[in-house]
Design a protein around this motif. Structure first.
Motif, PDB file in Angstrom:
ATOM      1  N   VAL A   8       4.449 -13.580  -5.865  1.00  0.00           N
ATOM      2  CA  VAL A   8       5.984 -14.142  -5.441  1.00  0.00           C
ATOM      3  C   VAL A   8       6.355 -12.534  -6.786  1.00  0.00           C
ATOM      4  CG1 VAL A   8       7.177 -15.848  -6.160  1.00  0.00           C
ATOM      5  CG2 VAL A   8       5.241 -16.419  -5.662  1.00  0.00           C
ATOM      6  N   ILE A   9       6.149 -12.354  -7.464  1.00  0.00           N
ATOM      7  CA  ILE A   9       6.987 -12.100  -8.917  1.00  0.00           C
ATOM      8  C   ILE A   9       6.487 -10.750  -9.185  1.00  0.00           C
ATOM      9  CG2 ILE A   9       8.028 -13.633  -9.720  1.00  0.00           C
ATOM     10  CD1 ILE A   9       6.578 -13.347 -12.448  1.00  0.00           C
ATOM     11  N   GLY A  10       4.968 -10.458  -8.546  1.00  0.00           N
ATOM     12  CA  GLY A  10       4.373  -9.240  -8.553  1.00  0.00           C
ATOM     13  C   GLY A  10       5.085  -8.056  -8.330  1.00  0.00           C
ATOM     14  N   GLY A  11       4.813  -6.461  -9.009  1.00  0.00           N
ATOM     15  CA  GLY A  11       5.166  -5.827  -8.716  1.00  0.00           C
ATOM     16  C   GLY A  11       5.856  -4.962  -9.667  1.00  0.00           C
ATOM     17  N   LYS A  12       6.131  -3.359  -9.619  1.00  0.00           N
ATOM     18  CA  LYS A  12       7.061  -2.151 -10.438  1.00  0.00           C
ATOM     19  C   LYS A  12       8.152  -3.601 -10.099  1.00  0.00           C
ATOM     20  CE  LYS A  12       8.159   2.203 -11.945  1.00  0.00           C
ATOM     21  NZ  LYS A  12       7.824   3.281 -11.557  1.00  0.00           N
TER      22      LYS A  12
ATOM     23  N   LYS B  44      10.364  -6.490  -9.049  1.00  0.00           N
ATOM     24  CA  LYS B  44      10.625  -7.812  -9.010  1.00  0.00           C
ATOM     25  C   LYS B  44      10.728  -9.024 -10.153  1.00  0.00           C
ATOM     26  CE  LYS B  44       9.138  -8.625  -4.250  1.00  0.00           C
ATOM     27  NZ  LYS B  44       7.971  -9.610  -3.513  1.00  0.00           N
ATOM     28  N   PRO B  45      10.094  -8.440 -11.232  1.00  0.00           N
ATOM     29  CA  PRO B  45      10.095  -9.273 -12.359  1.00  0.00           C
ATOM     30  C   PRO B  45      11.379  -8.046 -13.338  1.00  0.00           C
ATOM     31  CG  PRO B  45       8.282  -8.475 -12.288  1.00  0.00           C
ATOM     32  CD  PRO B  45       8.973  -8.090 -11.029  1.00  0.00           C
ATOM     33  N   VAL B  46      11.621  -7.427 -12.950  1.00  0.00           N
ATOM     34  CA  VAL B  46      13.073  -6.087 -13.558  1.00  0.00           C
ATOM     35  C   VAL B  46      13.836  -6.983 -12.808  1.00  0.00           C
ATOM     36  CG1 VAL B  46      13.987  -3.809 -14.282  1.00  0.00           C
ATOM     37  CG2 VAL B  46      11.889  -4.037 -13.777  1.00  0.00           C
TER      38      VAL B  46
ATOM     39  N   MET C  73      13.441  -0.249  -1.299  1.00  0.00           N
ATOM     40  CA  MET C  73      13.008  -0.640  -1.929  1.00  0.00           C
ATOM     41  C   MET C  73      13.638  -2.190  -2.843  1.00  0.00           C
ATOM     42  SD  MET C  73      10.263   0.115  -2.039  1.00  0.00           S
ATOM     43  CE  MET C  73       9.373  -1.803  -2.773  1.00  0.00           C
ATOM     44  N   LEU C  74      14.681  -1.510  -2.818  1.00  0.00           N
ATOM     45  CA  LEU C  74      15.592  -3.019  -3.563  1.00  0.00           C
ATOM     46  C   LEU C  74      15.906  -3.796  -2.803  1.00  0.00           C
ATOM     47  CD1 LEU C  74      17.258  -4.261  -5.708  1.00  0.00           C
ATOM     48  CD2 LEU C  74      19.536  -2.771  -5.180  1.00  0.00           C
TER      49      LEU C  74
ATOM     50  N   LEU D  67      14.052  -8.174  -2.675  1.00  0.00           N
ATOM     51  CA  LEU D  67      15.272  -9.083  -2.768  1.00  0.00           C
ATOM     52  C   LEU D  67      15.712 -10.198  -1.559  1.00  0.00           C
ATOM     53  CD1 LEU D  67      19.149  -7.102  -3.465  1.00  0.00           C
ATOM     54  CD2 LEU D  67      17.705  -8.174  -4.804  1.00  0.00           C
ATOM     55  N   ARG D  68      15.136  -9.525  -0.423  1.00  0.00           N
ATOM     56  CA  ARG D  68      14.421 -10.274   0.891  1.00  0.00           C
ATOM     57  C   ARG D  68      13.492 -11.215   0.439  1.00  0.00           C
ATOM     58  NH1 ARG D  68      15.686  -5.507   5.694  1.00  0.00           N
ATOM     59  NH2 ARG D  68      17.898  -5.487   5.732  1.00  0.00           N
TER      60      ARG D  68
END
Length: 126
Positions: free
Chosen positions: A18-22, A24-26, A52-53, A57-58
């Motif tokens: 769900v929150i992984g990646g460069k 999403k957590p930011v 990417m944003l 977000l989607r």
């Protein structure tokens, strides 16, 4: 359509799904300080591309972690905020920030810094 059973080796995998990646957590971290518009994200995260944003977000909206609020006005106005479910990530995200501060100090011994955003000054105290 039949739903297949999902198997995880650890619950950390489910979290990272769900929150992984460069980014999403930011994105989520910034939302812990309140609603944000697209332009605010671009200022807070200058290295992220618009593509990417929008994609992240989607995806976060599909997971039920953020809410997209579209106002019927000209010019169009869209804001993003955490859902109640998304707010359950606040502690994790702020702990990641504090750990990152410690890691930067340990690894770079004062030869690296985090750009200070006045909105984020309470993170190390929360």
């Amino acid at each position: 359509m039949k739903k297949t059973e999902k198997i995880y080796n650890t619950a950390v995998e489910a979290t990272l799904e769900v929150i992984g990646g460069k980014w999403k957590p930011v994105i989520l971290f910034h939302l812990t300080f309140g609603k944000k518009r697209n332009s605010e994200f671009r200022s807070l995260i200058p290295a992220i591309t618009q593509k990417m944003l929008t994609q992240h977000l989607r995806e976060l909206e599909e997971e039920g972690v953020i809410l997209r609020i579209s106002y019927n006005q000209v010019p169009p106005k869209v804001e993003y905020e955490l859902t109640d479910y998304g707010w359950s990530l606040k502690e994790i995200l702020h702990l990641m920030c504090r750990w990152g501060d410690s890691h930067i100090e340990r690894k770079y011994e004062g030869k690296a810094a985090v750009l200070v955003n006045p909105m984020l000054t309470d993170v190390n105290n929360s």
